[in-house]
Design a protein around this motif. Structure first.
Motif, PDB file in Angstrom:
ATOM      1  N   ALA A  73      18.337 -21.408   1.581  1.00  0.00           N
ATOM      2  CA  ALA A  73      17.522 -22.638   1.053  1.00  0.00           C
ATOM      3  C   ALA A  73      15.801 -22.656   0.141  1.00  0.00           C
ATOM      4  O   ALA A  73      16.351 -23.236  -0.848  1.00  0.00           O
ATOM      5  CB  ALA A  73      17.130 -23.248   2.628  1.00  0.00           C
ATOM      6  N   VAL A  74      16.002 -21.602   0.271  1.00  0.00           N
ATOM      7  CA  VAL A  74      14.456 -20.986  -0.323  1.00  0.00           C
ATOM      8  C   VAL A  74      14.997 -20.995  -1.769  1.00  0.00           C
ATOM      9  O   VAL A  74      14.540 -20.989  -3.132  1.00  0.00           O
ATOM     10  CB  VAL A  74      13.591 -19.772   0.216  1.00  0.00           C
ATOM     11  N   ILE A  75      15.878 -19.966  -1.925  1.00  0.00           N
ATOM     12  CA  ILE A  75      16.910 -19.303  -2.541  1.00  0.00           C
ATOM     13  C   ILE A  75      17.578 -19.622  -4.006  1.00  0.00           C
ATOM     14  O   ILE A  75      17.324 -19.821  -4.819  1.00  0.00           O
ATOM     15  CB  ILE A  75      17.645 -17.947  -2.224  1.00  0.00           C
ATOM     16  N   GLU A  80      17.333 -22.979  -8.433  1.00  0.00           N
ATOM     17  CA  GLU A  80      17.059 -24.964  -9.001  1.00  0.00           C
ATOM     18  C   GLU A  80      16.348 -24.981  -9.574  1.00  0.00           C
ATOM     19  O   GLU A  80      16.505 -25.466 -11.159  1.00  0.00           O
ATOM     20  CB  GLU A  80      17.655 -25.605  -7.810  1.00  0.00           C
ATOM     21  N   GLN A  81      15.279 -24.462  -9.971  1.00  0.00           N
ATOM     22  CA  GLN A  81      13.717 -25.121 -10.577  1.00  0.00           C
ATOM     23  C   GLN A  81      13.947 -23.531 -11.440  1.00  0.00           C
ATOM     24  O   GLN A  81      13.168 -23.916 -12.765  1.00  0.00           O
ATOM     25  CB  GLN A  81      13.245 -24.438  -9.720  1.00  0.00           C
ATOM     26  N   GLY A  82      14.943 -23.344 -11.554  1.00  0.00           N
ATOM     27  CA  GLY A  82      14.753 -21.577 -13.195  1.00  0.00           C
ATOM     28  C   GLY A  82      14.060 -20.015 -12.325  1.00  0.00           C
ATOM     29  O   GLY A  82      13.681 -19.823 -13.663  1.00  0.00           O
ATOM     30  N   LYS A  83      13.165 -20.438 -11.732  1.00  0.00           N
ATOM     31  CA  LYS A  83      12.113 -19.257 -11.498  1.00  0.00           C
ATOM     32  C   LYS A  83      12.414 -18.277 -11.061  1.00  0.00           C
ATOM     33  O   LYS A  83      12.049 -17.356 -10.258  1.00  0.00           O
ATOM     34  CB  LYS A  83      10.599 -19.821 -11.004  1.00  0.00           C
TER      35      LYS A  83
END
Length: 98
Positions: A73-75, A80-83
């Motif tokens: 979930a964290v990954i 999704e934020q592109g970071k």
């Protein structure tokens, strides 16, 4: 190495037992067998793991599965934020706690 194989390998190392014993026990637990049932009636399948080893295995299995779900979930959220970059993903993959 897939997630289940990684969990089985880690549990075997932590408990000092064979990976085959861990996989057989995980299969029984996933089928709905309880720790007391396995300890009493499935010794031949688990390689004679005792009650305390089975309880530890059951607790660690739950924790490690929750850890893998959280890691995923964290990954996903960071990606999704592109970071998400290689070093960050490696650090998240190496995390031992939630």
């Amino acid at each position: 190495m897939d997630v289940n194989a990684r969990i089985v390998s880690r549990l075997a190392e932590e408990l000092g037992v064979k990976a085959q014993q861990v996989s057989a026990t995980v299969a029984l637990l996933d089928e709905g067998a309880t720790v007391p049932f396995i300890a009493r009636y499935r010794k031949e399948v688990t390689g004679a793991l005792d009650d305390s080893q089975l309880r530890n295995l059951d607790e660690r299995l739950r924790y490690l599965r929750e850890l893998e779900e959280r890691r995923s979930a964290v990954i996903s959220a960071i990606d999704e934020q592109g970071k998400l970059d290689g070093p960050l993903k490696a650090r998240i993959d190496a995390a031992d706690t939630k």
